[in-house]
Design an enzyme around this catalytic site. Structure first.
Site, short mmCIF file in Angstrom:
data_model
loop_
_atom_site.label_atom_id
_atom_site.label_comp_id
_atom_site.label_asym_id
_atom_site.label_seq_id
_atom_site.Cartn_x
_atom_site.Cartn_y
_atom_site.Cartn_z
N PRO A 102 0.82 -1.21 0.00
CG PRO A 102 0.04 -1.00 2.19
CD PRO A 102 0.76 -1.95 1.28
CG ASP A 103 -0.62 5.11 -1.67
OD1 ASP A 103 -1.41 4.84 -0.75
OD2 ASP A 103 -0.95 5.80 -2.65
CG PHE A 104 3.17 6.14 3.10
CD1 PHE A 104 3.48 5.53 4.30
CD2 PHE A 104 4.03 5.96 2.02
CE1 PHE A 104 4.62 4.76 4.43
CE2 PHE A 104 5.18 5.19 2.14
CZ PHE A 104 5.47 4.59 3.35
NE ARG A 105 1.54 11.97 3.33
CZ ARG A 105 2.75 11.40 3.32
NH1 ARG A 105 3.09 10.60 2.33
NH2 ARG A 105 3.59 11.60 4.31
CG ASN A 176 8.96 3.56 -2.90
OD1 ASN A 176 8.39 4.49 -2.34
ND2 ASN A 176 8.64 3.15 -4.12
CG ASP A 178 9.44 -1.17 -2.13
OD1 ASP A 178 10.50 -1.05 -2.78
OD2 ASP A 178 8.37 -0.61 -2.46
CG HIS A 195 12.30 8.64 2.67
ND1 HIS A 195 10.98 8.87 2.37
CD2 HIS A 195 12.91 9.85 2.56
CE1 HIS A 195 10.80 10.15 2.09
NE2 HIS A 195 11.97 10.76 2.19
P1 OAD Z 1 2.09 8.83 -0.82
O1 OAD Z 1 1.19 7.75 -0.31
O2 OAD Z 1 2.10 10.12 -0.09
O3 OAD Z 1 1.74 9.16 -2.33
C1 OAD Z 1 1.60 8.15 -3.30
C2 OAD Z 1 1.11 8.80 -4.60
O4 OAD Z 1 1.08 7.81 -5.60
C3 OAD Z 1 -0.28 9.38 -4.51
O5 OAD Z 1 -0.30 10.62 -5.20
C4 OAD Z 1 -1.16 8.34 -5.22
O6 OAD Z 1 -2.27 8.91 -5.88
C5 OAD Z 1 -0.19 7.78 -6.23
N1 OAD Z 1 -0.41 6.39 -6.61
C6 OAD Z 1 -0.68 5.30 -5.83
N2 OAD Z 1 -0.71 4.17 -6.55
C7 OAD Z 1 -0.45 4.54 -7.83
C8 OAD Z 1 -0.33 3.83 -9.06
N3 OAD Z 1 -0.47 2.51 -9.13
N4 OAD Z 1 -0.08 4.54 -10.17
C9 OAD Z 1 0.06 5.89 -10.13
N5 OAD Z 1 -0.01 6.61 -9.00
C10 OAD Z 1 -0.26 5.95 -7.87
O7 OAD Z 1 3.54 8.18 -0.92
P2 OAD Z 1 4.95 8.93 -1.05
O8 OAD Z 1 4.83 10.16 -1.87
O9 OAD Z 1 5.93 7.92 -1.47
O10 OAD Z 1 8.18 8.05 4.50
O11 OAD Z 1 5.23 9.33 0.46
C11 OAD Z 1 6.43 9.94 0.85
C12 OAD Z 1 6.88 9.48 2.21
O12 OAD Z 1 5.82 9.64 3.16
C13 OAD Z 1 7.23 8.01 2.29
O13 OAD Z 1 8.54 7.73 1.88
C14 OAD Z 1 7.02 7.69 3.75
C15 OAD Z 1 5.82 8.53 4.08
O14 OAD Z 1 5.75 9.02 5.37
C16 OAD Z 1 8.59 7.15 5.45
O15 OAD Z 1 7.90 6.27 5.83
C17 OAD Z 1 9.95 7.33 5.96
#
Ligand code: OAD
Ligand code: ZN
Length: 383
Positions: A102-105, A176, A178, A195
């Site tokens: 999963p992503d974060f936000r 990432n 991972d 990170h």
């Molecule tokens: P976010 O979860 O903040 O953002 C992910 C982005 O990717 C969002 O804009 C989603 O819409 C988009 N997205 C998700 N799946 C996708 C897909 N299959 N294709 C295209 N877009 C997609 O994640 P990050 O920006 O990586 O830090 O977050 C930055 C940091 O915040 C992370 O490294 C983490 C977190 O706190 C730590 O944990 C140290």
């Protein structure tokens, strides 16, 4: 060497405003300045006033158009025309979601919306050093769920690998943890894990270094938190928590990489965490930038709020060089690869590598099963 740390509170305030603005703009296409109570006059006035006070000269000349078209075609034709060999990729969690991480936000599926079971004071506490010192268990429980080694790289990872094979990649900057870039075969010297990574770990007290295998062994044997062999300190994987410095390699690489960047590709990030997010502003003014993401991101950053530039310019009238591709990163990468003329190579690499990983996993599982049987048989004979 700078000692920039994560500073998410300020950034998040800005991003929440930004998210609202982009959502409204996409829904009805209207200007929302009046609705939000911020007139363009006051922003323009403030920007001119501050520019005057700070001695920043406005550039009234029309800017040179860098891209023929503000889309993937424009970027591809620029790369071909200029035979670009110094492409920087910046990535976030979105490039790994199709692998099952999963992503974060993201609403609903994002990690920060699914941490209720850990009873945290707030979702990001799971990655905050102060909370970790108080209670390291939630982090290790989560680490167990998301542990590298259980997932396969995505099309995006192999796209970046191909970019490197074709000697077009200057550096890949990832947020990432991972390790899927490594699994895909992107070499260490081309990789900046901004990170940190699960690859190694350290005792928080005496700094003794530990391998990934040592940590994995403890975490999966439910010895949580893992404790140092030399002191009572907790061993933490070297991933960067809020409140910690980014790795030395990040600070060193950005000093020389971004000024030579010929094309910047940003994939799968909300660009809300600093200092990573503002790297987009470090490339030269004439360097084209492409965002491949499910949502627009990075179009307002830092000083851009006051009209001093900064941030991706694809929504601005005087944009000369920024493009976006909205949708899944894998599809975006396939489109890009097709137009660069190596789409089939990308599909083939993805298929071949996944088959190889599956085969290896099967062999590994077989070995473990056999080892288990031998152990069982020995036990039986003893009995
Ligand atoms: P976010 O979860 O903040 O953002 C992910 C982005 O990717 C969002 O804009 C989603 O819409 C988009 N997205 C998700 N799946 C996708 C897909 N299959 N294709 C295209 N877009 C997609 O994640 P990050 O920006 O990586 O830090 O977050 C930055 C940091 O915040 C992370 O490294 C983490 C977190 O706190 C730590 O944990 C140290
Ligand atoms: Zn120790």
């Amino acid at each position: 060497v700078t000692t920039a740390k994560f500073s998410h509170s300020r950034v998040q305030k800005m991003s929440s405003k930004k998210d609202k603005v982009s959502a409204r703009a996409e829904n009805n296409g209207d200007s929302d300045e009046e609705a939000s109570g911020t007139s363009s006059f006051s922003i323009e006035f403030l920007s001119r006033y501050l520019a005057d006070k700070l001695g920043i000269k406005g550039d009234d000349k029309p800017k040179e158009k860098i891209l023929d078209e503000f889309n993937v075609d424009g970027i591809v034709s620029y790369i071909k025309k200029n035979n670009c060999k110094k492409i920087i990729v910046m990535a976030g969690a979105g490039i790994s979601t199709s692998a099952g991480i999963p992503d974060f936000r993201s609403p609903v599926s994002g990690l920060y919306h699914n941490l209720q079971k850990y009873n945290l004071p707030h979702p990001q506490a799971i990655f905050e050093l102060s909370f970790f010192h108080e209670n390291p268990k939630p982090f290790f429980e989560l680490a167990k769920e998301l542990y590298p080694g259980t997932f396969k790289p995505t099309i995006c990872h192999y796209f970046i690998k191909l970019l490197n094979d074709k000697e077009m990649l200057l550096r890949h900057y990832t947020q990432n943890i991972d390790t899927l870039e490594r699994v895909a075969g992107i070499p260490d010297e081309k990789l900046v894990e901004a990170h940190g990574t699960f690859n190694k770990g350290h005792c928080l007290q005496c700094r003794k270094s530990y391998t990934q295998t040592w940590m994995k062994d403890k975490i999966f044997s439910d010895i949580i938190p893992p404790i140092c062999e030399d002191c009572p300190g907790v061993v933490k994987p070297d991933i960067v928590f809020f409140g910690e410095n980014l790795p030395e390699k990040f600070h060193k690489s950005i000093l020389t990489d971004f000024s030579q960047c010929e094309v910047l590709i940003i994939m799968g990030s909300s660009l809300t965490v600093q200092p990573f997010a503002s790297l987009i502003d470090r490339v030269p003014d004439n360097c084209p930038r492409l965002l491949i993401n499910r949502e627009k991101a990075g179009h307002q950053s830092g000083l851009s709020l006051f009209g001093f530039g900064g941030g991706l310019e694809f929504d601005q009238e005087d944009n000369t060089r920024d493009a976006y591709w909205l949708g899944d990163c894998d599809d975006g990468c396939v489109d890009l690869a097709d137009k660069l003329g190596w789409g089939d190579e990308l599909r083939e690499l993805f298929k071949k590598e996944h088959e190889r990983i599956d085969k290896e996993e099967l062999q590994e599982a077989k070995k473990k099963k056999e080892a288990g049987k031998v152990k069982g048989e020995k036990k039986d004979t003893k009995l």
